[in-house]
Design an enzyme around this catalytic site. Structure first.
Site, PDB file in Angstrom:
ATOM      1  N   ASP A  13       0.807  -1.231   0.000  1.00  0.00           N
ATOM      2  CA  ASP A  13       0.000   0.000   0.000  1.00  0.00           C
ATOM      3  C   ASP A  13       0.832   1.269   0.000  1.00  0.00           C
ATOM      4  OD1 ASP A  13      -2.274  -1.602   0.111  1.00  0.00           O
ATOM      5  OD2 ASP A  13      -2.310  -1.576   2.301  1.00  0.00           O
ATOM      6  N   GLU A  14       2.004   1.211  -0.580  1.00  0.00           N
ATOM      7  CA  GLU A  14       2.906   2.370  -0.591  1.00  0.00           C
ATOM      8  C   GLU A  14       2.466   3.420  -1.601  1.00  0.00           C
ATOM      9  OE1 GLU A  14       3.828  -0.764  -1.134  1.00  0.00           O
ATOM     10  OE2 GLU A  14       5.345  -1.376   0.329  1.00  0.00           O
ATOM     11  N   LYS A  16       1.926   2.133  -5.025  1.00  0.00           N
ATOM     12  CA  LYS A  16       2.484   1.567  -6.272  1.00  0.00           C
ATOM     13  C   LYS A  16       1.591   1.853  -7.473  1.00  0.00           C
ATOM     14  CE  LYS A  16       2.459  -2.492  -4.308  1.00  0.00           C
ATOM     15  NZ  LYS A  16       2.098  -2.114  -2.945  1.00  0.00           N
ATOM     16  N   GLY A  40      -4.512  -4.235  -3.792  1.00  0.00           N
ATOM     17  CA  GLY A  40      -5.463  -3.182  -4.146  1.00  0.00           C
ATOM     18  C   GLY A  40      -4.639  -1.972  -4.537  1.00  0.00           C
ATOM     19  N   HIS A  41      -4.653  -1.630  -5.803  1.00  0.00           N
ATOM     20  CA  HIS A  41      -3.808  -0.542  -6.314  1.00  0.00           C
ATOM     21  C   HIS A  41      -4.714   0.574  -6.818  1.00  0.00           C
ATOM     22  CE1 HIS A  41      -0.345  -3.618  -7.171  1.00  0.00           C
ATOM     23  NE2 HIS A  41      -0.687  -3.557  -5.908  1.00  0.00           N
ATOM     24  N   GLN A 222       1.955  -6.130  -3.299  1.00  0.00           N
ATOM     25  CA  GLN A 222       2.392  -6.237  -1.906  1.00  0.00           C
ATOM     26  C   GLN A 222       3.704  -5.441  -1.703  1.00  0.00           C
ATOM     27  OE1 GLN A 222       1.266  -9.564  -3.412  1.00  0.00           O
ATOM     28  NE2 GLN A 222      -0.618  -8.602  -2.787  1.00  0.00           N
ATOM     29  N   ARG A 303      -5.583   0.729   8.464  1.00  0.00           N
ATOM     30  CA  ARG A 303      -4.166   0.364   8.423  1.00  0.00           C
ATOM     31  C   ARG A 303      -3.475   0.845   9.689  1.00  0.00           C
ATOM     32  NH1 ARG A 303      -3.820   2.756   2.358  1.00  0.00           N
ATOM     33  NH2 ARG A 303      -4.576   0.937   1.230  1.00  0.00           N
ATOM     34  N   SER A 410       5.442  12.321  -4.266  1.00  0.00           N
ATOM     35  CA  SER A 410       3.996  12.387  -4.450  1.00  0.00           C
ATOM     36  C   SER A 410       3.409  13.130  -3.261  1.00  0.00           C
ATOM     37  CB  SER A 410       3.446  10.962  -4.555  1.00  0.00           C
ATOM     38  OG  SER A 410       2.047  10.977  -4.491  1.00  0.00           O
TER      39      SER A 410
HETATM   40  P1  GDP Z   1      -0.696   0.334  -3.531  1.00  0.00           P
HETATM   41  O1  GDP Z   1      -1.300  -0.943  -3.072  1.00  0.00           O
HETATM   42  O2  GDP Z   1       0.764   0.408  -3.247  1.00  0.00           O
HETATM   43  O3  GDP Z   1      -1.009   0.642  -4.975  1.00  0.00           O
HETATM   44  O4  GDP Z   1      -1.373   1.486  -2.665  1.00  0.00           O
HETATM   45  P2  GDP Z   1      -2.953   1.643  -2.350  1.00  0.00           P
HETATM   46  O5  GDP Z   1      -3.643   2.133  -3.549  1.00  0.00           O
HETATM   47  O6  GDP Z   1      -3.475   0.420  -1.694  1.00  0.00           O
HETATM   48  O7  GDP Z   1      -2.883   2.732  -1.210  1.00  0.00           O
HETATM   49  C1  GDP Z   1      -2.356   3.997  -1.421  1.00  0.00           C
HETATM   50  C2  GDP Z   1      -3.451   5.022  -1.142  1.00  0.00           C
HETATM   51  O8  GDP Z   1      -2.871   6.310  -1.046  1.00  0.00           O
HETATM   52  C3  GDP Z   1      -4.462   5.136  -2.277  1.00  0.00           C
HETATM   53  O9  GDP Z   1      -5.698   5.498  -1.727  1.00  0.00           O
HETATM   54  C4  GDP Z   1      -3.902   6.241  -3.137  1.00  0.00           C
HETATM   55  O10 GDP Z   1      -4.909   6.902  -3.904  1.00  0.00           O
HETATM   56  C5  GDP Z   1      -3.343   7.153  -2.084  1.00  0.00           C
HETATM   57  N1  GDP Z   1      -2.173   7.956  -2.468  1.00  0.00           N
HETATM   58  C6  GDP Z   1      -1.133   7.638  -3.287  1.00  0.00           C
HETATM   59  N2  GDP Z   1      -0.202   8.613  -3.266  1.00  0.00           N
HETATM   60  C7  GDP Z   1      -0.667   9.576  -2.433  1.00  0.00           C
HETATM   61  C8  GDP Z   1      -0.148  10.815  -1.968  1.00  0.00           C
HETATM   62  O11 GDP Z   1       0.954  11.234  -2.312  1.00  0.00           O
HETATM   63  N3  GDP Z   1      -0.923  11.508  -1.081  1.00  0.00           N
HETATM   64  C9  GDP Z   1      -2.133  11.054  -0.647  1.00  0.00           C
HETATM   65  N4  GDP Z   1      -2.799  11.802   0.223  1.00  0.00           N
HETATM   66  N5  GDP Z   1      -2.647   9.900  -1.070  1.00  0.00           N
HETATM   67  C10 GDP Z   1      -1.917   9.153  -1.928  1.00  0.00           C
HETATM   68  P1  IMO Z   2      -0.891  -4.200  -2.216  1.00  0.00           P
HETATM   69  O1  IMO Z   2      -0.468  -4.787  -3.528  1.00  0.00           O
HETATM   70  C1  IMO Z   2      -1.025  -4.493   2.128  1.00  0.00           C
HETATM   71  C2  IMO Z   2      -1.050  -8.542   3.797  1.00  0.00           C
HETATM   72  C3  IMO Z   2      -2.301  -8.954   4.562  1.00  0.00           C
HETATM   73  C4  IMO Z   2      -1.699  -9.919   5.582  1.00  0.00           C
HETATM   74  C5  IMO Z   2      -0.611 -10.622   4.781  1.00  0.00           C
HETATM   75  C6  IMO Z   2      -1.020 -11.973   4.200  1.00  0.00           C
HETATM   76  O2  IMO Z   2      -2.173  -3.461  -2.283  1.00  0.00           O
HETATM   77  O3  IMO Z   2       0.224  -3.448  -1.587  1.00  0.00           O
HETATM   78  P2  IMO Z   2      -2.614 -12.650   2.169  1.00  0.00           P
HETATM   79  O4  IMO Z   2      -4.059 -12.370   1.937  1.00  0.00           O
HETATM   80  O5  IMO Z   2      -1.712 -12.138   1.117  1.00  0.00           O
HETATM   81  O6  IMO Z   2      -2.350 -14.096   2.494  1.00  0.00           O
HETATM   82  O7  IMO Z   2      -2.269 -11.840   3.526  1.00  0.00           O
HETATM   83  O8  IMO Z   2      -0.270  -9.740   3.716  1.00  0.00           O
HETATM   84  N1  IMO Z   2      -1.281  -8.066   2.428  1.00  0.00           N
HETATM   85  C7  IMO Z   2      -1.221  -6.774   2.072  1.00  0.00           C
HETATM   86  N2  IMO Z   2      -1.057  -5.658   2.809  1.00  0.00           N
HETATM   87  N3  IMO Z   2      -1.122  -4.406   0.786  1.00  0.00           N
HETATM   88  C8  IMO Z   2      -1.260  -5.514   0.031  1.00  0.00           C
HETATM   89  O9  IMO Z   2      -1.230  -5.487  -1.320  1.00  0.00           O
HETATM   90  C9  IMO Z   2      -1.360  -6.764   0.663  1.00  0.00           C
HETATM   91  N4  IMO Z   2      -1.525  -8.039   0.234  1.00  0.00           N
HETATM   92  C10 IMO Z   2      -1.454  -8.814   1.315  1.00  0.00           C
HETATM   93  O10 IMO Z   2      -2.915  -7.842   5.164  1.00  0.00           O
HETATM   94  O11 IMO Z   2      -1.066  -9.191   6.599  1.00  0.00           O
HETATM   95 MG    MG Z   3      -2.851  -1.592  -1.866  1.00  0.00          MG
END
Ligand code: GDP
Ligand code: IMO
Ligand code: MG
Length: 422
Positions: A13-14, A16, A40-41, A222, A303, A410
């Site tokens: 969830d960085e 990506k 979830g991206h 991940q 989170r 960002s």
């Molecule tokens: P991913 O799994 O690494 O693609 O990240 P996620 O989409 O799960 O979570 C990142 C969240 O932060 C999403 O809701 C993005 O829309 C949001 N996001 C990404 N970059 C920024 C940023 O620079 N600032 C803020 N406020 N939100 C961001």
């Molecule tokens: P993205 O791609 C954050 C975590 C789960 C749990 C562990 C194992 O959006 O960054 P799993 O269902 O994979 O067997 O769960 O990994 N986890 C994530 N945490 N972002 C994700 O994906 C994740 N995918 C799995 O919360 O701790």
């Molecule tokens: Mg994510």
């Protein structure tokens, strides 16, 4: 054009999705190589928000997308996601590798059952059947996309595997199975009809595109510390989010990827159980969680929140060999009086500047912090020089301590809220 890979440097969830969308503008092919719909991206473009679980985020830019051998596919989610994209008027140019694994109903039920049986020791999985699906791959009893796309083979596999899984659910876990051989054949026959047309050899596609000097982008799912071998085991996922995972997750040689972008938040988050050395609790965590909308894209779970952890980023760099860093969510720290960065860990008399391999040792570590003066970001940012000096000091410190140049900053979820320092 040499290939670039985008890797999560923390616990997932960085951001990506946003960074892949940034690079996808110039890409000709975007490929996912690990994980499934545990990911979830998010990509935000103007008023549109896309949440991808399986399809690479390059789909927003209408790019050719590959879902490669190392992934785990839930067909119902795949169908839903294709329809989500097509509803926006975009065409999906999608290929799915015949070697990718299929998540079956028993994987999902066994994921839940095993978590429940673990009680307090649970991993906190996303419940999407990921662990049991990859376990079956290793045990050589998985169903691959090429089996799934051929209904006769699919039926035969279901008849062969499902009865043992039903026995496991009933006899080991004492539960009633939520599926039968017949219901699975019926349900999956529909999915197979809809998805068989995407069957392809993505390894060949990716390698040939690189040979043809096309701009190829690889999207990690991940994060580094969820890697099945190198993460905080057992609190990890079951695939390999490390850059090395792309080699076996796609089927390519070690010298094919030229650039590796590590994505890290300006702080840190984690969903699910496991050690989190810089975790903050109480009102500050609530405030940052609210400001950063830190609720899981896949499960909606809040989170866990903490400060940026430099031992983690140094270790992630050692494992992935980043060529550059993208620091996301700088805006979320804006307005804080003080910002912290963890520079090392201490456990008893031992000091660690990287993450120790033993999760039990890691769990005992305490963070040592460097404190920074807080900053307030201006309402309009168009270049690096618009950032307040305190924010620059903080970012420069992160860059110096990780030895990786920060090339993207960002400061908001929207596509335009990005500083390109390349
Ligand atoms: P991913 O799994 O690494 O693609 O990240 P996620 O989409 O799960 O979570 C990142 C969240 O932060 C999403 O809701 C993005 O829309 C949001 N996001 C990404 N970059 C920024 C940023 O620079 N600032 C803020 N406020 N939100 C961001
Ligand atoms: P993205 O791609 C954050 C975590 C789960 C749990 C562990 C194992 O959006 O960054 P799993 O269902 O994979 O067997 O769960 O990994 N986890 C994530 N945490 N972002 C994700 O994906 C994740 N995918 C799995 O919360 O701790
Ligand atoms: Mg994510």
């Amino acid at each position: 054009m040499p290939a670039r890979i985008v890797i999560g440097a923390q616990y997932g969830d960085e951001g990506k999705g946003k960074i892949v969308d940034f690079f996808a503008e110039k890409a000709e092919l975007v490929a996912r190589f690990n994980g499934g719909n545990n990911a979830g991206h998010t990509v935000v473009v103007g008023k549109e928000t896309f949440k991808f679980h399986l399809i690479p985020s390059g789909a927003v830019q209408g790019k050719e997308c590959c879902i490669c051998a190392g992934t785990a596919i839930d067909p119902a989610v795949m169908i839903e996601e294709i329809s989500m994209i097509e509803k926006t008027g975009r065409k999906t140019k999608l290929s799915i590798d015949g070697r990718a694994q299929i998540i079956m109903p028993w994987h999902k039920q066994l994921d839940g059952a095993s978590e429940q049986a673990k009680g307090k020791q649970k991993i906190g999985t996303t419940g999407r059947g990921i662990g049991p699906c990859y376990a079956d791959r290793a045990a050589r009893q998985g169903i691959r996309f090429c089996d799934f796309a051929d209904k006769k083979r699919l039926d035969a596999k279901i008849k062969e595997i499902a009865p043992t899984k039903i026995k496991e659910i009933e006899k080991v876990y004492g539960l009633k199975s939520e599926f039968s051989v017949e219901s699975t054949i019926k349900e999956f026959s529909k999915y197979s009809s809809e998805l068989a047309k995407y069957l392809s050899d993505c390894s060949e596609k990716v390698n040939e595109s690189i040979d043809a000097k096309k701009n190829v982008l690889l999207e990690g799912a991940q994060g580094t510390f969820l890697d099945n071998d190198f993460g905080t085991y057992p609190f990890v996922t079951s695939s390999h989010p490390l850059a090395g995972g792309a080699l076996v997750g796609i089927g390519m040689g070690i010298n094919r990827i030229s650039y590796c972008t590590g994505v890290a938040k300006a702080y840190c988050t984690r969903v699910g159980s496991g050690p989190f050395i810089t975790e903050i609790e109480g009102s500050l965590a609530d405030q940052l969680r609210k400001k950063g909308a830190e609720f899981g894209t896949t499960t909606g779970r809040p989170r866990r929140i903490g400060w940026i952890d430099l031992p983690m980023l140094r270790t992630a760099h050692m494992w992935n060999n980043f060529t550059d860093l993208a620091i996301t969510k700088l805006d979320v720290l804006s307005g804080q009086k003080e910002v912290k960065a963890c520079i090392s860990y201490k456990a008893g008399s031992k000091v660690f500047d990287k993450v120790p391999y033993d999760t039990e040792v890691l769990a005992k570590c305490k963070p040592e912090y460097k404190s920074f003066k807080g900053f307030e970001l201006p309402p309009k940012i168009s270049s690096f020089d618009d950032l307040p000096q305190e924010a620059i000091d903080f970012l420069r410190f992160v860059q110096g301590e990780t030895s990786v140049p920060i090339k993207i900053i960002s400061y908001g979820a929207e596509r335009m809220q990005t500083l390109d320092l390349f």
